[in-house]
Motif scaffolding. Structure first.
Motif, mmCIF file in Angstrom:
data_model
loop_
_atom_site.group_PDB
_atom_site.id
_atom_site.type_symbol
_atom_site.label_atom_id
_atom_site.label_comp_id
_atom_site.label_asym_id
_atom_site.label_seq_id
_atom_site.Cartn_x
_atom_site.Cartn_y
_atom_site.Cartn_z
ATOM 1 N N SER A 78 0.847 -1.209 0.000
ATOM 2 C CA SER A 78 0.000 0.000 0.000
ATOM 3 C C SER A 78 0.878 1.253 0.000
ATOM 4 O O SER A 78 0.503 2.284 -0.565
ATOM 5 C CB SER A 78 -0.922 0.007 1.224
ATOM 6 O OG SER A 78 -1.782 -1.102 1.170
ATOM 7 N N SER A 119 -4.848 1.393 2.819
ATOM 8 C CA SER A 119 -4.744 0.056 3.411
ATOM 9 C C SER A 119 -5.767 -0.882 2.776
ATOM 10 O O SER A 119 -6.946 -0.532 2.671
ATOM 11 C CB SER A 119 -4.996 0.153 4.923
ATOM 12 O OG SER A 119 -5.067 -1.126 5.498
ATOM 13 N N GLN A 120 -5.321 -2.046 2.367
ATOM 14 C CA GLN A 120 -6.245 -3.038 1.826
ATOM 15 C C GLN A 120 -7.197 -3.477 2.936
ATOM 16 O O GLN A 120 -8.406 -3.400 2.782
ATOM 17 C CB GLN A 120 -5.457 -4.241 1.292
ATOM 18 C CG GLN A 120 -6.254 -5.286 0.544
ATOM 19 C CD GLN A 120 -7.101 -6.193 1.438
ATOM 20 O OE1 GLN A 120 -8.301 -6.390 1.162
ATOM 21 N NE2 GLN A 120 -6.535 -6.723 2.507
ATOM 22 N N SER A 121 -6.620 -3.907 4.064
ATOM 23 C CA SER A 121 -7.433 -4.495 5.138
ATOM 24 C C SER A 121 -8.172 -3.447 5.952
ATOM 25 O O SER A 121 -9.245 -3.710 6.486
ATOM 26 C CB SER A 121 -6.535 -5.296 6.076
ATOM 27 O OG SER A 121 -5.570 -4.420 6.669
ATOM 28 N N THR A 160 -4.540 -2.574 9.636
ATOM 29 C CA THR A 160 -3.102 -2.628 9.947
ATOM 30 C C THR A 160 -2.799 -1.743 11.166
ATOM 31 O O THR A 160 -3.106 -0.545 11.163
ATOM 32 C CB THR A 160 -2.295 -2.181 8.710
ATOM 33 O OG1 THR A 160 -2.650 -3.059 7.640
ATOM 34 C CG2 THR A 160 -0.806 -2.237 8.943
ATOM 35 N N SER A 162 -0.336 -8.989 -1.836
ATOM 36 C CA SER A 162 -1.368 -8.115 -2.397
ATOM 37 C C SER A 162 -1.118 -7.881 -3.886
ATOM 38 O O SER A 162 -0.003 -7.556 -4.296
ATOM 39 C CB SER A 162 -1.316 -6.784 -1.643
ATOM 40 O OG SER A 162 -2.348 -5.949 -2.069
ATOM 41 N N GLU A 199 8.466 -11.893 -0.596
ATOM 42 C CA GLU A 199 7.388 -12.422 0.251
ATOM 43 C C GLU A 199 7.102 -13.895 -0.029
ATOM 44 O O GLU A 199 6.987 -14.688 0.891
ATOM 45 C CB GLU A 199 6.073 -11.695 -0.067
ATOM 46 C CG GLU A 199 5.799 -10.455 0.696
ATOM 47 C CD GLU A 199 4.404 -9.945 0.384
ATOM 48 O OE1 GLU A 199 3.545 -10.052 1.261
ATOM 49 O OE2 GLU A 199 4.168 -9.441 -0.731
HETATM 50 O O1 M6R Z 1 -3.809 -4.213 4.621
HETATM 51 P P1 M6R Z 1 -2.696 -3.260 4.305
HETATM 52 O O2 M6R Z 1 -2.736 -2.718 2.931
HETATM 53 O O3 M6R Z 1 -2.617 -2.140 5.329
HETATM 54 O O4 M6R Z 1 -1.381 -4.094 4.475
HETATM 55 C C1 M6R Z 1 -0.130 -3.481 4.386
HETATM 56 C C2 M6R Z 1 0.967 -4.506 4.238
HETATM 57 O O5 M6R Z 1 1.019 -5.341 5.359
HETATM 58 C C3 M6R Z 1 0.766 -5.354 2.975
HETATM 59 O O6 M6R Z 1 0.676 -4.559 1.837
HETATM 60 C C4 M6R Z 1 1.925 -6.344 2.809
HETATM 61 O O7 M6R Z 1 3.104 -5.671 2.517
HETATM 62 C C5 M6R Z 1 1.490 -7.327 1.720
HETATM 63 N N1 M6R Z 1 1.602 -8.663 2.195
HETATM 64 C C6 M6R Z 1 2.220 -7.117 0.432
HETATM 65 O O8 M6R Z 1 1.939 -8.071 -0.522
#
Ligand code: M6R
Length: 374
Positions: free
Chosen positions: A80, A124-126, A129, A177, A258
């Protein structure tokens, strides 16, 4: 069927509002693919088309607020944050708006300069975080306005924000991601074009590019599998790029480390000669991210410098060059949109290398999908 939420200590019932996510069961299954990660990579053309379906008034209002804010800070982690770096570039390029990107885990150390004149954008995807949440809470205490770009509807980050744009990419299950990253880029394109009153143009152009992304997926599979076979036993990979492509290099390297447990570094191509070139030797894979944009000639010349030291140069470009031991062909697109097409082979290469090394890309060592601890 009914669900009751109870207080663990008192046993009393807690009233909860029911919200519909709009995510289908198919989106949360592998749908015949070996891994969620591959399914999610292949879903990206349709995910992009969902990302452009936004409330235009909301996007425009947020874009204008970003333009008007005295200070803008974007905070995020991992993938992100690489999307945020591209957002920073787009804000500057299209709207001449400077902003800073601060790694969420470092954000607290910069919080002293946050005040009511600051607009903090969290990506943030989730939306869960811990590092992002902590920084955002602190910024809110200092009076900052909070905007967020989130995938998970009604997540903690979404709830704490003054305004939210959702990625609309459906559930992203693989730890690495992919489709969330691409949709984060799309939201940054929408915001930056909206800043200069060109939102409609962005939507149309991105819709067209989603079909070009499909072509990249369809045309590169076999070539990438071959490169994966040739390079899978190497211990170190270097990804180089300049300008907007530096963020792409960083994201490509993160994907590889990763899921395949190979050391990989993404770096600005111009920094090589300040140290890292000492590590390039016979056969070291160097991925040069050099679409035919304003960075092409300089990145190419850095790639040639690594080749002179024995590197195995993999060029990601719309034009072949003698310097490339392998050429990953991407289509020519309008300069500013290259990230939407260059990311595809980087994701697929990481995936095929992980599989060729016998790893399960969906279950990377020591990693969780949402990092909810500090
Ligand atoms: O859910 P988020 O976007 O906040 O997560 C951030 C990172 O933990 C996440 O992008 C991590 O780097 C991924 N596993 C990348 O593929």
């Amino acid at each position: 069927m009914s669900i009751e939420v109870l207080n663990l200590k008192t046993g009393q019932k807690i009233e909860k509002e029911i919200k519909e996510l709009g995510w289908s069961v198919e989106q949360a299954t592998k749908g015949g693919y070996g891994h969620f990660m591959l399914k999610e990579i292949l879903e990206q053309p349709s995910a992009i088309r969902r990302a452009i379906v936004q409330d235009k008034n909301l996007v425009t209002d947020m874009a204008l607020d970003i333009l008007r804010a005295k200070n803008v800070v974007i905070t995020a982690c991992g993938t992100s944050r690489y999307a945020a770096l591209i957002g920073r570039y787009l804000f500057s390029k299209l709207a001449k708006k400077f902003c800073d990107v601060v790694m969420a885990s470092e954000f607290q150390y910069f919080a002293d300069s946050i005040d009511k004149n600051t607009l903090v954008m969290a990506v943030s995807q989730s939306g869960e975080t811990a590092d992002v949440m902590e920084g955002v809470k602190k910024a809110k205490e200092y009076g900052a306005k909070i905007f967020s770009i989130v995938n998970v509807v009604d997540s903690s980050l979404a709830r704490i924000s003054d305004n939210v744009i959702y990625l609309n990419c459906g559930p992203e299950i693989a730890v690495a991601s992919t489709k969330a990253f691409v949709n984060q880029l799309v939201i940054f394109y929408l915001l930056s074009f909206a800043m200069v009153n060109r939102l409609g143009e962005a939507i149309e152009k991105i819709r067209k590019i989603s079909h070009v992304v499909q072509d990249v997926i369809d045309e590169n599979g076999n070539k990438l599998k071959e490169i994966a076979e040739k390079t899978k036993d190497r211990n170190d990979f270097y990804y180089i790029g300049r300008g907007i492509n530096f963020a792409m290099a960083s994201e490509g390297a993160l994907k590889l480390k990763e899921i395949s447990c190979i050391h990989a570094e993404g770096m600005p191509a111009g920094e090589l000669k300040h140290g890292t070139i000492a590590l390039i030797g016979s056969g070291t894979p160097v991925l040069a991210i050099c679409p035919k944009d304003y960075t092409f000639h300089e990145t190419l010349s850095n790639a040639i410098e690594t080749k002179a030291r024995g590197a195995f140069v993999i060029g990601v470009s719309d034009e072949n060059n003698d310097a490339f031991d392998e050429w990953i062909k991407i289509p020519e697109v309008e300069e500013i949109f290259y990230p939407l097409v260059t990311i595809i082979p980087l994701q697929l290469l990481a995936y095929y290398i992980a599989v060729a090394r016998g790893k399960n890309p969906d279950k990377p060592r020591n990693l969780a999908k949402a990092v909810t601890v500090k």
